[in-house]
Design a protein around this motif. Structure first.
Motif, PDB file in Angstrom:
ATOM      1  N   GLY A 345       0.775  -1.238   0.000  1.00 33.51           N
ATOM      2  CA  GLY A 345       0.000   0.000   0.000  1.00 33.51           C
ATOM      3  C   GLY A 345       0.800   1.278   0.000  1.00 33.51           C
ATOM      4  O   GLY A 345       0.234   2.375   0.079  1.00 33.51           O
ATOM      5  N   LYS A 346       2.132   1.173  -0.091  1.00 33.26           N
ATOM      6  CA  LYS A 346       2.931   2.393  -0.089  1.00 33.26           C
ATOM      7  C   LYS A 346       2.887   3.054  -1.462  1.00 33.26           C
ATOM      8  O   LYS A 346       2.539   2.428  -2.474  1.00 33.26           O
ATOM      9  CB  LYS A 346       4.371   2.084   0.300  1.00 33.26           C
ATOM     10  CG  LYS A 346       5.152   1.305  -0.745  1.00 33.26           C
ATOM     11  CD  LYS A 346       6.607   1.135  -0.338  1.00 33.26           C
ATOM     12  CE  LYS A 346       7.419   0.448  -1.436  1.00 33.26           C
ATOM     13  NZ  LYS A 346       8.838   0.305  -1.077  1.00 33.26           N
ATOM     14  N   ASN A 347       3.220   4.338  -1.504  1.00 30.57           N
ATOM     15  CA  ASN A 347       3.273   5.056  -2.777  1.00 30.57           C
ATOM     16  C   ASN A 347       4.277   4.396  -3.720  1.00 30.57           C
ATOM     17  O   ASN A 347       5.382   4.040  -3.313  1.00 30.57           O
ATOM     18  CB  ASN A 347       3.675   6.510  -2.556  1.00 30.57           C
ATOM     19  CG  ASN A 347       2.583   7.314  -1.876  1.00 30.57           C
ATOM     20  OD1 ASN A 347       1.454   6.855  -1.743  1.00 30.57           O
ATOM     21  ND2 ASN A 347       2.911   8.508  -1.423  1.00 30.57           N
ATOM     22  N   GLY A 348       3.855   4.220  -4.983  1.00 30.42           N
ATOM     23  CA  GLY A 348       4.740   3.616  -5.973  1.00 30.42           C
ATOM     24  C   GLY A 348       4.646   2.117  -6.077  1.00 30.42           C
ATOM     25  O   GLY A 348       5.326   1.503  -6.905  1.00 30.42           O
ATOM     26  N   SER A 349       3.806   1.480  -5.217  1.00 28.00           N
ATOM     27  CA  SER A 349       3.665   0.028  -5.282  1.00 28.00           C
ATOM     28  C   SER A 349       2.844  -0.367  -6.498  1.00 28.00           C
ATOM     29  O   SER A 349       2.317   0.482  -7.232  1.00 28.00           O
ATOM     30  CB  SER A 349       2.998  -0.495  -4.017  1.00 28.00           C
ATOM     31  OG  SER A 349       1.627  -0.124  -3.989  1.00 28.00           O
ATOM     32  N   GLU A 354      -1.396   6.037  -4.460  1.00 25.07           N
ATOM     33  CA  GLU A 354      -1.316   7.495  -4.582  1.00 25.07           C
ATOM     34  C   GLU A 354      -2.080   7.991  -5.798  1.00 25.07           C
ATOM     35  O   GLU A 354      -2.498   9.164  -5.846  1.00 25.07           O
ATOM     36  CB  GLU A 354       0.153   7.940  -4.644  1.00 25.07           C
ATOM     37  CG  GLU A 354       0.867   7.689  -5.966  1.00 25.07           C
ATOM     38  CD  GLU A 354       1.368   6.266  -6.125  1.00 25.07           C
ATOM     39  OE1 GLU A 354       2.076   6.002  -7.118  1.00 25.07           O
ATOM     40  OE2 GLU A 354       1.060   5.423  -5.265  1.00 25.07           O
ATOM     41  N   LEU A 355      -2.313   7.089  -6.778  1.00 25.63           N
ATOM     42  CA  LEU A 355      -3.052   7.461  -7.992  1.00 25.63           C
ATOM     43  C   LEU A 355      -4.539   7.148  -7.828  1.00 25.63           C
ATOM     44  O   LEU A 355      -5.389   8.029  -7.969  1.00 25.63           O
ATOM     45  CB  LEU A 355      -2.471   6.728  -9.198  1.00 25.63           C
ATOM     46  CG  LEU A 355      -3.117   7.021 -10.555  1.00 25.63           C
ATOM     47  CD1 LEU A 355      -2.900   8.489 -10.941  1.00 25.63           C
ATOM     48  CD2 LEU A 355      -2.530   6.105 -11.627  1.00 25.63           C
ATOM     49  N   PHE A 356      -4.837   5.866  -7.523  1.00 25.49           N
ATOM     50  CA  PHE A 356      -6.234   5.437  -7.495  1.00 25.49           C
ATOM     51  C   PHE A 356      -6.984   5.929  -6.259  1.00 25.49           C
ATOM     52  O   PHE A 356      -8.197   6.128  -6.317  1.00 25.49           O
ATOM     53  CB  PHE A 356      -6.302   3.904  -7.578  1.00 25.49           C
ATOM     54  CG  PHE A 356      -5.868   3.362  -8.909  1.00 25.49           C
ATOM     55  CD1 PHE A 356      -6.699   3.453 -10.007  1.00 25.49           C
ATOM     56  CD2 PHE A 356      -4.621   2.790  -9.073  1.00 25.49           C
ATOM     57  CE1 PHE A 356      -6.305   2.969 -11.250  1.00 25.49           C
ATOM     58  CE2 PHE A 356      -4.211   2.302 -10.300  1.00 25.49           C
ATOM     59  CZ  PHE A 356      -5.054   2.391 -11.396  1.00 25.49           C
TER      60      PHE A 356
END
Length: 648
Positions: A345-349, A354-356
């Protein structure tokens, strides 16, 4: 035994009443002849409080041995004669008593406040406090929240105390968070909810009752002298009745007696209380201390009552519980999932939260807000100059000043608690604008005025582009340049554009679809907020901040107290009847005034302090505060929702 209580809405008064409810039979078994308690309030306030805590004060015999004698002293004269603490700056007639009380929350004039509050969180493995479970059970039968710590039977007796199921610490005499949970019950559903009935009157405020502490005395009539005295050293720091029961004073069964002289008919409901011992002839009481209080016990019986219970099937009750507590259950699941699978669940995974969630999900939220808001509601909210002005004053005025006072106090008196860089980070955090997503989502979930929240998040973040750098310049003396146009563009794209599109869609059949499926769309908003929580905790669990464990622990202790204190202060302030705000506006103002933004804060801090070796420490407080705001705000959603619902 005589207890010198405080005003009826105070933590100390409430806890003294709750302790007396539990310990009165034990004290009587030990030979305490008479028990009295004096509240610094009017008659009706005292009756209201004892009814809320189910404290027995029915006098059924002339000797008044069967229960507690309830008395009132609205101006607190009795306590001052006994020598109780007067709090912070008692002789300062210019300073508001509420400002003085706020200072006492941080230990000013009441040194034991913070230790007592923190002790409620960390527990105590040595000294039993069975009154806590009893008081919590009373609260649950009366419908107070939190209501899931105990499992009760049909008679209101405790079947299971879930704190005892905690690993290791569940066997402690006082489990961690147990007392803190009771105090949350007391704060929300006794003090705040009944503030108008329990708060001190103007004359009492002028007399210093708001900041006056309490005390307790046990008098041995055989020896003619006090054998136990206690004067509260802080808020929540009241006498420990277990210590009193274990005292050798009760070895011979000697009791404390109070003489009530009701002979002068002109006094009517006023009685003269003599604290002392019989004179040589035993004819009457020697007035060692003399003052007048109103005795409410005659004709003012308060009976024990339990809450009404409904009996549903297990499935129905389970469904109702999940539906009513969807947000809280979701919070637990989101944090647990983040702990178990932080990389997911971290950003960039691979999931790209961070997008959806951070972009598309939040856009949907503001789009739905635009569809649900009537134009006249937005116009009315935007034109409410008094409310908007007060919210911004709290955000950019009161909060930074409180931050400056807090960091200065810690630096001066507790220099080893946090290093200078983290204290600076704490001060920087207090200067930031309010959150956008969080304020609106929590306000919406709580049934608050979304239009007010929307207007003030926009105002705050637009104003913050100028005010926050100005505050930091004042505090740190650093010349600051910010990408002004870029910040404005992000604000417009993130908030104003989807809200505007939503307003246009209100003119189409989409408005009817939203009205038909309002419950679904509300639940969708909650799910998006839970996604934000999950993403925030995944980032926190994977990134870390490079802090020493002791400093991280200090922050994790201090920041929740700061945020809960700010929420309580905001709610109390905006609820003042003189301001005449609706409950839904109060909820929106509370969230907007108490929150600080991570989305605005991190870029701002990075821009201002780029290249500074303490940059990570400057960012740490707001990174810790961000998920804490989500957790604490989510926990308060059911309470605020019920508050607004009752008003409706």
């Amino acid at each position: 035994m005589l207890i010198f209580g405080t005003y009826a809405a105070d933590f100390n008064a409430i806890e003294y009443a709750q302790r007396l409810r539990y310990y009165t039979p034990e004290l009587q078994k030990k030979g305490v002849g008479k028990i009295g308690i004096i509240f610094n309030c009017e008659d009706e306030s005292a009756k209201k409080l004892v009814d809320l805590v189910d404290m027995p004060c029915d006098v059924s015999s002339s000797e008044a041995n069967d229960s507690v004698m309830l008395m009132v002293d609205p101006l607190g004269k009795a306590g001052r004669l006994f020598g109780v603490g007067s709090g912070w700056r008692p002789d300062d007639g210019e300073m508001s008593p509420y400002v003085k009380l706020f200072g006492m929350l941080f230990g000013l004039g009441a040194w034991a406040t913070l230790p007592a509050v923190i002790g409620g969180y960390i527990g105590n493995p040595f000294t039993p406090q069975p009154w806590i479970e009893d008081a919590m059970a009373v609260g649950i039968t009366k419908g107070r929240w939190p209501d899931n710590a105990l499992v009760l039977d049909e008679e209101g007796e405790v079947i299971t105390n879930k704190f005892t199921e905690l690993p290791v610490v569940g066997t402690w005499e006082r489990r961690p968070l147990e007392l803190a949970t009771l105090r949350l019950q007391n704060m929300l559903d006794i003090s705040i909810k009944n503030w108008k009935e329990l708060a001190p009157k103007d004359a009492a405020l002028e007399a210093g009752v708001l900041t006056q502490l309490g005390g307790c005395i046990v008098f041995d009539t055989a020896k003619g002298e006090p054998v136990f005295e206690w004067k509260d050293p802080g808020i929540c720091a009241v006498a420990n009745f277990e210590d009193i029961l274990e005292s050798s004073v009760f070895a011979n069964g000697n009791g404390f007696n109070v003489g009530i002289d009701r002979s002068p008919s002109s006094l009517q409901k006023t009685s003269t209380l003599f604290l002392g011992h019989p004179n040589a002839s035993g004819a009457r009481w020697k007035p060692a201390t003399l003052f007048a209080v109103r005795d409410l016990t005659e004709g003012a019986a308060v009976s024990l009552r339990g809450g009404d219970r409904s009996y549903k099937s297990i499935v129905e009750r389970a469904n109702a519980f999940v539906s009513n507590n969807f947000f809280l259950i979701g919070m637990v699941v989101a944090v647990a999932a983040a702990k178990l699978f932080p990389e997911l669940g971290k950003n960039g995974s691979i999931v790209r939260p961070e997008l959806f969630i951070g972009k598309y999900g939040v856009t949907v939220i503001f789009l739905l807000s635009g569809i649900s808001l009537k134009l006249e509601e937005l116009t009315k909210a935007a034109s409410n100059v008094k409310l908007n002005g007060l919210i911004q004053t709290m955000t950019f005025g009161a909060f930074p000043l409180a931050g400056l006072a807090l960091t200065t106090t810690i630096e001066r008196f507790l220099p080893s608690l946090l290093p200078k860089s983290l204290l600076d980070g704490l001060l920087i955090m207090t200067c930031l604008p309010t959150t956008i997503n969080m304020c609106i989502l929590l306000t919406s979930a709580s049934g608050g005025n979304v239009a007010t929240a929307l207007c003030n998040t926009v105002i705050s973040n637009m104003a913050g582009i100028f005010i926050t750098p100005a505050l930091l310049l004042q505090f740190f003396g650093k010349s600051i340049e910010l990408p002004f146009l870029d910040l404005v563009r992000k604000l417009v794209n993130k908030v104003l554009l989807p809200v505007g599109i939503g307003q246009v869609l209100r003119m189409t059949p989409v408005k009817d679809v939203y009205a038909k499926y309002t419950i679904f769309f509300k639940r969708l908003q909650e799910i998006v907020l839970l996604g934000i929580v999950w993403n925030a905790f995944c980032n926190a669990f994977t990134s870390g901040l490079g802090l020493e464990v002791k400093h991280a622990a200090a922050l994790l202790t201090m920041l929740p107290l700061l945020h809960v204190g700010s929420l309580a202060s905001m709610f109390s302030f905006f609820s003042l009847k003189e301001l005449n705000f609706s409950p839904s506006e109060v909820v929106a103002a509370t969230f907007c005034g108490a929150h600080k933004t991570l989305a605005f804060g991190l870029p701002l801090i990075n821009t201002i302090f780029e290249g500074n070796p303490n940059l990570a420490a400057y960012c740490a407080p707001i990174m810790f505060m961000h998920p804490l705001q989500l957790v604490i705000g989510s926990l308060l959603v059911p309470y605020f929702k019920s508050t607004v619902g009752e008003s409706d």
